[in-house]
Design an enzyme around this catalytic site. Structure first.
Site, PDB file in Angstrom:
ATOM      1  N   ASP A   1     -28.145 -12.045  14.263  1.00 28.91           N
ATOM      2  CA  ASP A   1     -27.018 -11.796  13.354  1.00 28.91           C
ATOM      3  C   ASP A   1     -26.699 -10.316  13.104  1.00 28.91           C
ATOM      4  O   ASP A   1     -26.536  -9.896  11.948  1.00 28.91           O
ATOM      5  CB  ASP A   1     -27.249 -12.523  12.022  1.00 28.91           C
ATOM      6  CG  ASP A   1     -27.350 -14.036  12.179  1.00 28.91           C
ATOM      7  OD1 ASP A   1     -27.303 -14.531  13.322  1.00 28.91           O
ATOM      8  OD2 ASP A   1     -27.493 -14.725  11.154  1.00 28.91           O
TER       9      ASP A   1
ATOM     10  N   CYS B   1     -32.288 -15.382   8.008  1.00 34.93           N
ATOM     11  CA  CYS B   1     -32.121 -15.839   9.391  1.00 34.93           C
ATOM     12  C   CYS B   1     -33.246 -15.403  10.318  1.00 34.93           C
ATOM     13  O   CYS B   1     -33.619 -16.157  11.222  1.00 34.93           O
ATOM     14  CB  CYS B   1     -30.742 -15.430   9.896  1.00 34.93           C
ATOM     15  SG  CYS B   1     -29.457 -16.359   9.011  1.00 34.93           S
TER      16      CYS B   1
ATOM     17  N   LYS C   1     -24.086 -20.267  15.144  1.00 32.85           N
ATOM     18  CA  LYS C   1     -24.707 -21.231  14.227  1.00 32.85           C
ATOM     19  C   LYS C   1     -23.971 -21.211  12.897  1.00 32.85           C
ATOM     20  O   LYS C   1     -23.231 -20.269  12.607  1.00 32.85           O
ATOM     21  CB  LYS C   1     -26.173 -20.860  14.010  1.00 32.85           C
ATOM     22  CG  LYS C   1     -26.328 -19.509  13.330  1.00 32.85           C
ATOM     23  CD  LYS C   1     -27.764 -19.090  13.230  1.00 32.85           C
ATOM     24  CE  LYS C   1     -27.908 -17.725  12.604  1.00 32.85           C
ATOM     25  NZ  LYS C   1     -27.420 -17.633  11.220  1.00 32.85           N
TER      26      LYS C   1
HETATM   27  C1  VGL Z   1     -27.733 -14.954   6.666  1.00 33.82           C
HETATM   28  C2  VGL Z   1     -27.297 -15.473   4.498  1.00 33.82           C
HETATM   29  C3  VGL Z   1     -26.254 -16.271   4.857  1.00 33.82           C
HETATM   30  C4  VGL Z   1     -28.565 -14.191   7.647  1.00 33.82           C
HETATM   31  C5  VGL Z   1     -26.686 -15.763   7.060  1.00 33.82           C
HETATM   32  O1  VGL Z   1     -28.074 -13.898   8.751  1.00 33.82           O
HETATM   33  O2  VGL Z   1     -29.732 -13.872   7.313  1.00 33.82           O
HETATM   34  N1  VGL Z   1     -28.037 -14.827   5.382  1.00 33.82           N
HETATM   35  N2  VGL Z   1     -25.960 -16.418   6.149  1.00 33.82           N
END
Ligand code: VGL
Ligand code: ZN
Length: 209
Positions: free
Chosen positions: A9, A155, A110
Site C-alpha cells: 500500500d 495492512c 484489495k
Molecule cells: C490501511 C487502514 C485502512 C493500510 C488500509 O494500508 O494499512 N489502513 N485501509
C-alpha cells in the site's frame, strides 16, 4: 528458496497530504526503490498491494454514519472507521509518484468488497475471499517474502500474519514500514506480533549489505 519483495500500500493517501496520511509515510518510498533495484540485480520478483475501495466502502466513517478514527463493528468484526481513502481510480489510490512502478511484476488490489475491510493482501478481514496474490506467488514458486510498506499496524501486520499462516517465510523490513499508531505503541506491538508468529525482522540496510 525463491524470494519476492512485497510492497504494501505505498499509495498517496497514506503519504504526506493524503486522506489517511501516516507519519513519515513518504520515507518508505526511497527504501522501496532501493530494494527494487537490488531485486532487479538479484532477479527477485517485486509485487505490490493497493488498497482499492469503492466510494461506498463501509469502512469509511461517512458511509457508516459515524466519526472517523473511532471503533465500531462491521460484518461482525471490530472496525476502525476510516476517513474516505484509496477510492478506486482516484489520485489518492495511486502509487506514490516517486515509486518506480515500472519495476513491479504484479499488483494485487484489495478492499474492493464494500461490505468488508481487507487489511491483508491475501484475504479480507473475515477470511471469506482470497485475492490473487497467493496463486501468483505459488505459480512463481516463491516461498519467502520481504515485506515492507504502509501501515505497520494494519495492512503490513495482517499481510505478514496471513503469509506466515500459509507457510511463507517472511522477513519484515522495519525501516520500510510506518504505522498509523492510533495508540502510540501500536506499531511496536504489531512488529512483536509478527515476530511471535514467526516473522524475521530486519532492515533494508542489512539486506542490501
Ligand atoms: C490501511 C487502514 C485502512 C493500510 C488500509 O494500508 O494499512 N489502513 N485501509
Ligand atoms: Zn483501506
Amino acid at each position: 528458496m525463491k524470494s519476492a519483495l512485497l510492497l504494501v500500500d505505498l499509495q498517496n493517501d497514506f503519504c504526506q497530504g493524503g486522506a489517511l496520511a501516516v507519519a513519515e509515510g513518504d520515507a518508505t518510498i526511497t527504501i522501496a526503490n532501493q530494494m527494487m533495484a537490488w531485486c532487479k540485480k538479484k532477479d527477485v520478483a517485486v509485487v505490490a498491494s493497493q488498497d482499492w475501495h469503492p466510494a461506498k466502502h463501509r469502512s469509511f466513517a461517512a458511509n457508516s454514519h459515524t466519526e472517523a478514527w473511532t471503533i465500531g463493528e462491521l460484518n461482525g468484526l471490530p472496525q476502525v472507521w476510516w476517513p474516505v481513502h484509496c477510492v478506486q481510480n482516484e489520485p489518492g489510490a495511486e502509487f506514490h509518484p516517486a515509486l518506480e512502478i515500472k519495476r513491479l511484476d504484479f499488483v494485487v488490489q484489495k478492499g474492493t468488497n464494500m461490505d468488508i475491510d481487507s487489511y491483508s493482501a491475501f484475504y479480507d478481514n473475515g477470511h471469506l475471499a482470497a485475492t490473487m496474490l497467493n496463486d501468483w506467488l505459488k505459480a512463481a514458486k516463491i516461498s519467502h517474502l520481504y515485506v515492507m510498506g504502509l501501515a505497520t499496524d494494519y495492512c503490513v501486520k495482517f499481510t505478514v500474519l496471513d503469509a506466515l499462516a500459509q507457510g511463507y517465510k517472511v522477513t519484515v523490513l522495519t525501516d520500510g514500514c510506518r504505522g498509523v499508531n492510533l495508540k502510540p505503541q501500536d506499531s511496536d506491538e504489531a512488529i512483536k506480533a509478527m515476530q511471535l508468529a514467526g516473522a524475521k525482522v530486519s532492515t533494508s540496510a542489512a539486506v542490501l549489505g
